[in-house]
Motif scaffolding. Structure first.
Motif, PDB file in Angstrom:
ATOM      1  N   THR A   3       0.877  -1.178   0.000  1.00  0.00           N
ATOM      2  CA  THR A   3       0.000   0.000   0.000  1.00  0.00           C
ATOM      3  C   THR A   3       0.909   1.222   0.000  1.00  0.00           C
ATOM      4  O   THR A   3       1.491   1.574   1.024  1.00  0.00           O
ATOM      5  CB  THR A   3      -0.914   0.022   1.228  1.00  0.00           C
ATOM      6  OG1 THR A   3      -1.688  -1.185   1.274  1.00  0.00           O
ATOM      7  CG2 THR A   3      -1.858   1.220   1.169  1.00  0.00           C
ATOM      8  N   THR A   4       1.033   1.864  -1.150  1.00  0.00           N
ATOM      9  CA  THR A   4       1.982   2.968  -1.311  1.00  0.00           C
ATOM     10  C   THR A   4       1.246   4.291  -1.450  1.00  0.00           C
ATOM     11  O   THR A   4       0.371   4.428  -2.300  1.00  0.00           O
ATOM     12  CB  THR A   4       2.868   2.754  -2.550  1.00  0.00           C
ATOM     13  OG1 THR A   4       3.482   1.466  -2.484  1.00  0.00           O
ATOM     14  CG2 THR A   4       3.941   3.831  -2.641  1.00  0.00           C
ATOM     15  N   GLN A   5       1.587   5.250  -0.594  1.00  0.00           N
ATOM     16  CA  GLN A   5       1.049   6.610  -0.710  1.00  0.00           C
ATOM     17  C   GLN A   5       2.088   7.478  -1.404  1.00  0.00           C
ATOM     18  O   GLN A   5       3.220   7.600  -0.938  1.00  0.00           O
ATOM     19  CB  GLN A   5       0.727   7.183   0.669  1.00  0.00           C
ATOM     20  CG  GLN A   5       0.176   8.605   0.641  1.00  0.00           C
ATOM     21  CD  GLN A   5      -0.205   9.110   2.007  1.00  0.00           C
ATOM     22  OE1 GLN A   5      -1.029   8.521   2.699  1.00  0.00           O
ATOM     23  NE2 GLN A   5       0.410  10.204   2.428  1.00  0.00           N
ATOM     24  N   VAL A   6       1.693   8.049  -2.527  1.00  0.00           N
ATOM     25  CA  VAL A   6       2.598   8.855  -3.342  1.00  0.00           C
ATOM     26  C   VAL A   6       2.096  10.290  -3.401  1.00  0.00           C
ATOM     27  O   VAL A   6       0.897  10.533  -3.580  1.00  0.00           O
ATOM     28  CB  VAL A   6       2.712   8.285  -4.773  1.00  0.00           C
ATOM     29  CG1 VAL A   6       3.497   9.229  -5.676  1.00  0.00           C
ATOM     30  CG2 VAL A   6       3.379   6.916  -4.748  1.00  0.00           C
ATOM     31  N   THR A   7       3.003  11.237  -3.250  1.00  0.00           N
ATOM     32  CA  THR A   7       2.684  12.664  -3.389  1.00  0.00           C
ATOM     33  C   THR A   7       3.465  13.240  -4.560  1.00  0.00           C
ATOM     34  O   THR A   7       4.688  13.116  -4.617  1.00  0.00           O
ATOM     35  CB  THR A   7       3.054  13.440  -2.111  1.00  0.00           C
ATOM     36  OG1 THR A   7       2.313  12.924  -1.001  1.00  0.00           O
ATOM     37  CG2 THR A   7       2.749  14.930  -2.277  1.00  0.00           C
ATOM     38  N   LEU A   8       2.744  13.849  -5.497  1.00  0.00           N
ATOM     39  CA  LEU A   8       3.385  14.605  -6.563  1.00  0.00           C
ATOM     40  C   LEU A   8       3.501  16.053  -6.104  1.00  0.00           C
ATOM     41  O   LEU A   8       2.512  16.678  -5.731  1.00  0.00           O
ATOM     42  CB  LEU A   8       2.566  14.541  -7.855  1.00  0.00           C
ATOM     43  CG  LEU A   8       3.057  15.465  -8.989  1.00  0.00           C
ATOM     44  CD1 LEU A   8       4.457  15.068  -9.443  1.00  0.00           C
ATOM     45  CD2 LEU A   8       2.085  15.463 -10.154  1.00  0.00           C
ATOM     46  N   VAL A   9       4.718  16.583  -6.135  1.00  0.00           N
ATOM     47  CA  VAL A   9       4.988  17.975  -5.779  1.00  0.00           C
ATOM     48  C   VAL A   9       5.273  18.729  -7.074  1.00  0.00           C
ATOM     49  O   VAL A   9       6.215  18.393  -7.796  1.00  0.00           O
ATOM     50  CB  VAL A   9       6.209  18.083  -4.837  1.00  0.00           C
ATOM     51  CG1 VAL A   9       6.465  19.542  -4.450  1.00  0.00           C
ATOM     52  CG2 VAL A   9       6.019  17.205  -3.597  1.00  0.00           C
ATOM     53  N   GLN A  10       4.469  19.735  -7.372  1.00  0.00           N
ATOM     54  CA  GLN A  10       4.636  20.486  -8.616  1.00  0.00           C
ATOM     55  C   GLN A  10       4.703  21.981  -8.317  1.00  0.00           C
ATOM     56  O   GLN A  10       3.808  22.525  -7.668  1.00  0.00           O
ATOM     57  CB  GLN A  10       3.476  20.196  -9.573  1.00  0.00           C
ATOM     58  CG  GLN A  10       3.661  20.758 -10.966  1.00  0.00           C
ATOM     59  CD  GLN A  10       2.551  20.303 -11.908  1.00  0.00           C
ATOM     60  OE1 GLN A  10       1.543  20.987 -12.050  1.00  0.00           O
ATOM     61  NE2 GLN A  10       2.733  19.138 -12.536  1.00  0.00           N
ATOM     62  N   ILE A  11       5.776  22.631  -8.780  1.00  0.00           N
ATOM     63  CA  ILE A  11       5.890  24.075  -8.580  1.00  0.00           C
ATOM     64  C   ILE A  11       4.837  24.774  -9.436  1.00  0.00           C
ATOM     65  O   ILE A  11       4.677  24.467 -10.615  1.00  0.00           O
ATOM     66  CB  ILE A  11       7.294  24.579  -8.955  1.00  0.00           C
ATOM     67  CG1 ILE A  11       8.369  23.861  -8.114  1.00  0.00           C
ATOM     68  CG2 ILE A  11       7.393  26.084  -8.750  1.00  0.00           C
ATOM     69  CD1 ILE A  11       9.783  24.276  -8.467  1.00  0.00           C
ATOM     70  N   ASP A  12       4.132  25.722  -8.838  1.00  0.00           N
ATOM     71  CA  ASP A  12       3.079  26.448  -9.550  1.00  0.00           C
ATOM     72  C   ASP A  12       3.667  27.489 -10.495  1.00  0.00           C
ATOM     73  O   ASP A  12       4.527  28.295 -10.097  1.00  0.00           O
ATOM     74  CB  ASP A  12       2.159  27.158  -8.545  1.00  0.00           C
ATOM     75  CG  ASP A  12       1.377  26.182  -7.687  1.00  0.00           C
ATOM     76  OD1 ASP A  12       0.867  25.193  -8.231  1.00  0.00           O
ATOM     77  OD2 ASP A  12       1.274  26.410  -6.462  1.00  0.00           O
ATOM     78  N   ASN A  13       3.203  27.468 -11.755  1.00  0.00           N
ATOM     79  CA  ASN A  13       3.509  28.524 -12.724  1.00  0.00           C
ATOM     80  C   ASN A  13       5.016  28.782 -12.829  1.00  0.00           C
ATOM     81  O   ASN A  13       5.457  29.925 -13.001  1.00  0.00           O
ATOM     82  CB  ASN A  13       2.790  29.822 -12.336  1.00  0.00           C
ATOM     83  CG  ASN A  13       2.662  30.795 -13.496  1.00  0.00           C
ATOM     84  OD1 ASN A  13       2.514  30.379 -14.641  1.00  0.00           O
ATOM     85  ND2 ASN A  13       2.717  32.080 -13.199  1.00  0.00           N
ATOM     86  N   TYR A  14       5.808  27.712 -12.749  1.00  0.00           N
ATOM     87  CA  TYR A  14       7.259  27.901 -12.662  1.00  0.00           C
ATOM     88  C   TYR A  14       7.880  28.379 -13.967  1.00  0.00           C
ATOM     89  O   TYR A  14       8.732  29.272 -13.972  1.00  0.00           O
ATOM     90  CB  TYR A  14       7.923  26.593 -12.220  1.00  0.00           C
ATOM     91  CG  TYR A  14       9.408  26.707 -11.987  1.00  0.00           C
ATOM     92  CD1 TYR A  14       9.903  27.628 -11.054  1.00  0.00           C
ATOM     93  CD2 TYR A  14      10.308  25.911 -12.681  1.00  0.00           C
ATOM     94  CE1 TYR A  14      11.265  27.734 -10.828  1.00  0.00           C
ATOM     95  CE2 TYR A  14      11.670  26.013 -12.455  1.00  0.00           C
ATOM     96  CZ  TYR A  14      12.143  26.925 -11.530  1.00  0.00           C
ATOM     97  OH  TYR A  14      13.491  27.034 -11.306  1.00  0.00           O
TER      98      TYR A  14
END
Length: 257
Positions: A3-14
């Motif tokens: 059971t893997t919890q993954v978070t995508l981190v994306q810079i806004d309007n970079y």
């Protein structure tokens, strides 16, 4: 079952920010990206998660044990220290790639990465009750990288050989098993995997040897958090070095032949 919890981190309007009001100095951008990743990695790591830089404007984290409040605090930390903000998509699945796909979709549904009106999205789901062996982490290491590459070739050619092995491995594990693999420096690759048998790891190593001419060994660990599973994988990798073996599990594999 993993059971893997993954978070995508994306810079806004970079992208637009890097050229507004005019193109910014490249080394200033590189410095900011590396510092931002270091802060994300430190924040996630202090809560026993793992973070990987991928393309720097996008980062992938394994966040079992972190809830919505932790993610809100991460956004606030970046907002207070940088001229940019981050959006976060979170999802849970047995196969890591499926969790990442869903996490990505949650951010994309809120707007484009270059949409100036999309700011600090936080959307997703979290692991309800963490299990003691939810995560499976594999730590790959190139056999005798120092003797074959570092002490024999110039750094750029050494880098090419290691990257070719990494590319072959991450593509194979993603396509065959839905695993996510990340280069973490030197000659080391960390893969977040679903349940896989010893034969699966051997097949992956054989494939890379044939496709890229790079030989790996791997230690595999399970745990409640990325840190716990990854640390077990490190110990299993040391068993490989000591025993001269190719694949070692920190505990008996969940799948048997």
């Amino acid at each position: 079952m993993t059971t893997t919890q993954v978070t995508l981190v994306q810079i806004d309007n970079y992208g637009p920010w890097t050229v507004t009001p005019e193109p910014r100095r490249e080394m200033d951008l590189q410095t900011m990206q590396s510092r931002l990743f270091a802060d994300v990695a430190q924040f996630v790591g202090s809560r026993d998660g793992y973070a990987f830089f991928t393309r720097f404007d996008n980062m992938v984290a394994v966040t079992n044990g972190l809830d919505d409040r932790d993610h809100e605090r991460l956004q606030a930390t970046i907002r207070n220290r940088y001229p940019v903000t981050i959006s976060l998509g979170v999802s849970v699945a047995e196969r890591p790639i499926d969790a990442l796909e869903d996490a990505t979709g949650r951010i994309q549904a809120a707007g484009s990465a270059q949409d100036h009106s999309r700011t600090e999205v936080l959307a997703g789901e979290y692991v309800d009750v963490p299990g003691d062996d939810d995560l499976s982490i594999a730590h790959f290491d190139v056999n005798d990288a120092t003797g074959k590459y570092t002490d024999q070739l110039n750094e750029f050619d050494s880098f090419i050989r290691i990257e070719q092995g990494y590319a072959a491995l991450m593509k194979h594990l993603r396509e065959e098993h839905g695993a996510l693999s990340f280069f973490v420096g030197g000659d080391n690759i960390i893969s977040v995997c679903p349940d896989m048998a010893e034969a699966d790891y051997r097949a992956a190593i054989d494939h890379v040897g044939e496709a890229a001419g790079v030989d790996f060994k791997v230690g595999v660990g399970r745990g409640r958090s990325a840190h716990e599973a990854g640390f077990a994988a490190k110990h299993a990798l040391e068993d490989c070095r000591y025993e001269g073996t190719t694949v070692e599990f920190a505990s008996p594999p969940a799948i048997t032949e």
